[in-house]
Design a protein around this motif. Structure first.
Motif, PDB file in Angstrom:
ATOM      1  N   ASP A  55      95.532  43.678 124.444  1.00 24.01           N
ATOM      2  CA  ASP A  55      95.727  42.838 123.269  1.00 24.01           C
ATOM      3  C   ASP A  55      95.021  41.530 123.598  1.00 24.01           C
ATOM      4  O   ASP A  55      95.485  40.760 124.449  1.00 24.01           O
ATOM      5  N   VAL A  56      93.884  41.287 122.962  1.00 21.73           N
ATOM      6  CA  VAL A  56      93.026  40.182 123.393  1.00 21.73           C
ATOM      7  C   VAL A  56      93.694  38.823 123.179  1.00 21.73           C
ATOM      8  O   VAL A  56      93.447  37.873 123.937  1.00 21.73           O
ATOM      9  N   ILE A  73      92.198  48.770 122.387  1.00 20.49           N
ATOM     10  CA  ILE A  73      92.163  47.310 122.217  1.00 20.49           C
ATOM     11  C   ILE A  73      92.808  46.899 120.901  1.00 20.49           C
ATOM     12  O   ILE A  73      92.565  47.520 119.861  1.00 20.49           O
ATOM     13  N   HIS A  74      93.633  45.850 120.967  1.00 19.59           N
ATOM     14  CA  HIS A  74      94.133  45.182 119.771  1.00 19.59           C
ATOM     15  C   HIS A  74      93.225  43.996 119.503  1.00 19.59           C
ATOM     16  O   HIS A  74      93.090  43.097 120.349  1.00 19.59           O
ATOM     17  N   LEU A  75      92.600  44.002 118.347  1.00 18.96           N
ATOM     18  CA  LEU A  75      91.718  42.909 117.957  1.00 18.96           C
ATOM     19  C   LEU A  75      92.484  41.884 117.136  1.00 18.96           C
ATOM     20  O   LEU A  75      93.032  42.202 116.082  1.00 18.96           O
ATOM     21  N   LYS A  76      92.511  40.664 117.637  1.00 19.96           N
ATOM     22  CA  LYS A  76      93.156  39.554 116.922  1.00 19.96           C
ATOM     23  C   LYS A  76      92.575  38.267 117.482  1.00 19.96           C
ATOM     24  O   LYS A  76      91.891  38.281 118.510  1.00 19.96           O
ATOM     25  N   ASP A  77      92.835  37.166 116.826  1.00 21.14           N
ATOM     26  CA  ASP A  77      92.275  35.897 117.297  1.00 21.14           C
ATOM     27  C   ASP A  77      93.372  34.850 117.364  1.00 21.14           C
ATOM     28  O   ASP A  77      94.342  34.881 116.592  1.00 21.14           O
ATOM     29  N   LEU A  78      93.209  33.927 118.306  1.00 26.60           N
ATOM     30  CA  LEU A  78      94.198  32.885 118.564  1.00 26.60           C
ATOM     31  C   LEU A  78      93.715  31.550 118.023  1.00 26.60           C
ATOM     32  O   LEU A  78      92.577  31.147 118.286  1.00 26.60           O
ATOM     33  N   LYS A  79      94.571  30.902 117.273  1.00 23.13           N
ATOM     34  CA  LYS A  79      94.243  29.606 116.685  1.00 23.13           C
ATOM     35  C   LYS A  79      93.744  28.637 117.755  1.00 23.13           C
ATOM     36  O   LYS A  79      94.321  28.536 118.837  1.00 23.13           O
ATOM     37  N   LYS A  80      92.663  27.947 117.442  1.00 24.42           N
ATOM     38  CA  LYS A  80      92.098  26.989 118.390  1.00 24.42           C
ATOM     39  C   LYS A  80      93.122  25.909 118.728  1.00 24.42           C
ATOM     40  O   LYS A  80      93.750  25.345 117.842  1.00 24.42           O
ATOM     41  N   GLY A  81      93.266  25.636 120.023  1.00 24.32           N
ATOM     42  CA  GLY A  81      94.177  24.586 120.469  1.00 24.32           C
ATOM     43  C   GLY A  81      95.629  24.992 120.552  1.00 24.32           C
ATOM     44  O   GLY A  81      96.486  24.153 120.874  1.00 24.32           O
ATOM     45  N   ALA A  82      95.943  26.264 120.289  1.00 22.73           N
ATOM     46  CA  ALA A  82      97.334  26.714 120.371  1.00 22.73           C
ATOM     47  C   ALA A  82      97.849  26.548 121.798  1.00 22.73           C
ATOM     48  O   ALA A  82      97.158  26.868 122.757  1.00 22.73           O
ATOM     49  N   LYS A  83      99.064  26.033 121.911  1.00 22.80           N
ATOM     50  CA  LYS A  83      99.675  25.835 123.226  1.00 22.80           C
ATOM     51  C   LYS A  83      99.970  27.194 123.856  1.00 22.80           C
ATOM     52  O   LYS A  83     100.518  28.085 123.215  1.00 22.80           O
ATOM     53  N   LYS A  84      99.598  27.362 125.124  1.00 25.41           N
ATOM     54  CA  LYS A  84      99.751  28.644 125.803  1.00 25.41           C
ATOM     55  C   LYS A  84     100.860  28.584 126.851  1.00 25.41           C
ATOM     56  O   LYS A  84     101.151  27.521 127.408  1.00 25.41           O
ATOM     57  N   ASP A  85     101.466  29.746 127.114  1.00 30.41           N
ATOM     58  CA  ASP A  85     102.453  29.852 128.187  1.00 30.41           C
ATOM     59  C   ASP A  85     102.551  31.303 128.626  1.00 30.41           C
ATOM     60  O   ASP A  85     101.729  32.137 128.245  1.00 30.41           O
ATOM     61  N   LEU A  86     103.565  31.621 129.429  1.00 31.57           N
ATOM     62  CA  LEU A  86     103.705  32.967 129.979  1.00 31.57           C
ATOM     63  C   LEU A  86     104.876  33.733 129.373  1.00 31.57           C
ATOM     64  O   LEU A  86     105.421  34.644 129.997  1.00 31.57           O
ATOM     65  N   THR A  87     105.267  33.360 128.142  1.00 31.84           N
ATOM     66  CA  THR A  87     106.396  34.039 127.504  1.00 31.84           C
ATOM     67  C   THR A  87     105.983  35.313 126.782  1.00 31.84           C
ATOM     68  O   THR A  87     106.816  36.179 126.525  1.00 31.84           O
ATOM     69  N   GLY A  88     104.706  35.423 126.411  1.00 34.05           N
ATOM     70  CA  GLY A  88     104.276  36.546 125.583  1.00 34.05           C
ATOM     71  C   GLY A  88     104.778  36.399 124.157  1.00 34.05           C
ATOM     72  O   GLY A  88     104.828  37.374 123.403  1.00 34.05           O
ATOM     73  N   LEU A  89     105.106  35.171 123.782  1.00 33.16           N
ATOM     74  CA  LEU A  89     105.622  34.890 122.439  1.00 33.16           C
ATOM     75  C   LEU A  89     104.980  33.616 121.900  1.00 33.16           C
ATOM     76  O   LEU A  89     104.865  32.627 122.618  1.00 33.16           O
TER      77      LEU A  89
END
Length: 286
Positions: free
Chosen positions: A189-190, A214-230
């Motif tokens: 899941d990209v 593969i799961h194709l999807k895109d992440l909003k620019k500047g989204a805060k990241k972490d290790l929760t998978g949520l």
């Protein structure tokens, strides 16, 4: 051969080379069947499965990953068949896989699926521990062996929380290294790879053909990241508008032989965003 003829042949070769290069540039980058993850339409499937599949067909999808929820597998398969939609991959929960792998295999066979994917390793407080990963490795090896004996390929859908540090790498590295390649493959899941701090293209290169889906999807620019998978569903944006290198992923995935890609959109505007993602995929050139 006189000098004049030689020059003409040289010029012709140069022109042909340029034409070939231009033709290559005009070739579509995305050439696989158009697939969608059923979770994308999680709000409409419970209301009307047939109408949701009509929408999926209208959008141009010919493959779906998932199932029909509470609908009998035979009935869901029939509805998909009537619309020319195949089900190459279906999902199953971790506990179901461990406790009732026979029922998982039966359902996948009814769908005509080749792959069974699991999208979550149980863990507490948002932190995947080594003990969680070790148990998952043991369970995945057993489940994967059982499914292979039934003609199916098991894939773990990595979710981003596996990037917890471990030894000289991460727990994701640990899971790859300690699962048997004969029995355990992976689905990327990209978005979640990016969200967890990984590099999807680099991971495709690192683990090669062990990635099957593969799961194709895109992440909003500047989204805060972490290790929760949520993360917020609204951080799912149309392909090509976020921060993920979709062309790079497609090129590398094609090299390693990935055959099935599923657009997954968890936002509240799937009817607007999914067609935009499809148009973007179709616009990409080699």
């Amino acid at each position: 051969m006189n000098k004049y003829i030689a020059l003409v042949l040289l010029a012709a070769t140069i022109v042909t080379g340029k034409e070939t290069a231009l033709a290559q540039k005009d070739k579509p980058l995305y050439t696989a069947p158009l697939g969608v993850q059923a979770f994308t339409f999680r709000k409409s499937f419970p209301i009307d499965v047939a109408k949701t599949l009509d929408t999926i067909k209208m959008m141009g999808f010919t493959e779906i990953e998932g199932g029909g929820g509470r609908m009998a597998p035979e009935d869901f398969k029939k509805l998909c068949d009537e619309r020319g939609i195949s089900i190459p991959s279906t999902g199953a929960g971790y506990e179901q896989l461990v406790k009732s792998p026979d029922s998982v295999a039966w359902r996948a066979k009814v769908f005509g699926s080749s792959y069974v994917m699991c999208a979550w390793i149980p863990h507490e407080n948002g932190v995947l521990t080594f003990e969680n990963a070790k148990k998952a490795v043991d369970d995945f090896n057993k489940v994967g062996k059982f499914l292979k004996e039934h003609g199916l390929i098991f894939c773990y859908h990595a979710h981003g929380y596996e990037f917890q540090p471990y030894e000289d790498g991460t727990l994701l590295d640990y899971i790859f290294k300690n699962t048997n390649p004969e029995y355990v493959s992976f689905e990327m899941d990209v978005l979640w790879m990016q969200f967890g701090g990984g590099d999807p293209v680099a991971l495709l290169k690192k683990y090669g053909a062990r990635w099957k889906l593969i799961h194709l999807k895109d992440l909003k620019k500047g989204a805060k990241k972490d290790l929760t998978g949520l993360t917020s569903p609204e951080n799912d944006v149309p392909l090509g508008t976020g921060e993920i290198d979709i062309p790079g992923i497609l090129r590398e995935a094609k090299k390693i032989g990935v055959a099935h890609y599923f657009i997954e959109d968890e936002s509240s505007n799937v009817n607007g965003q999914v067609p935009q993602s499809i148009a973007y995929l179709k616009s990409l050139k080699e």
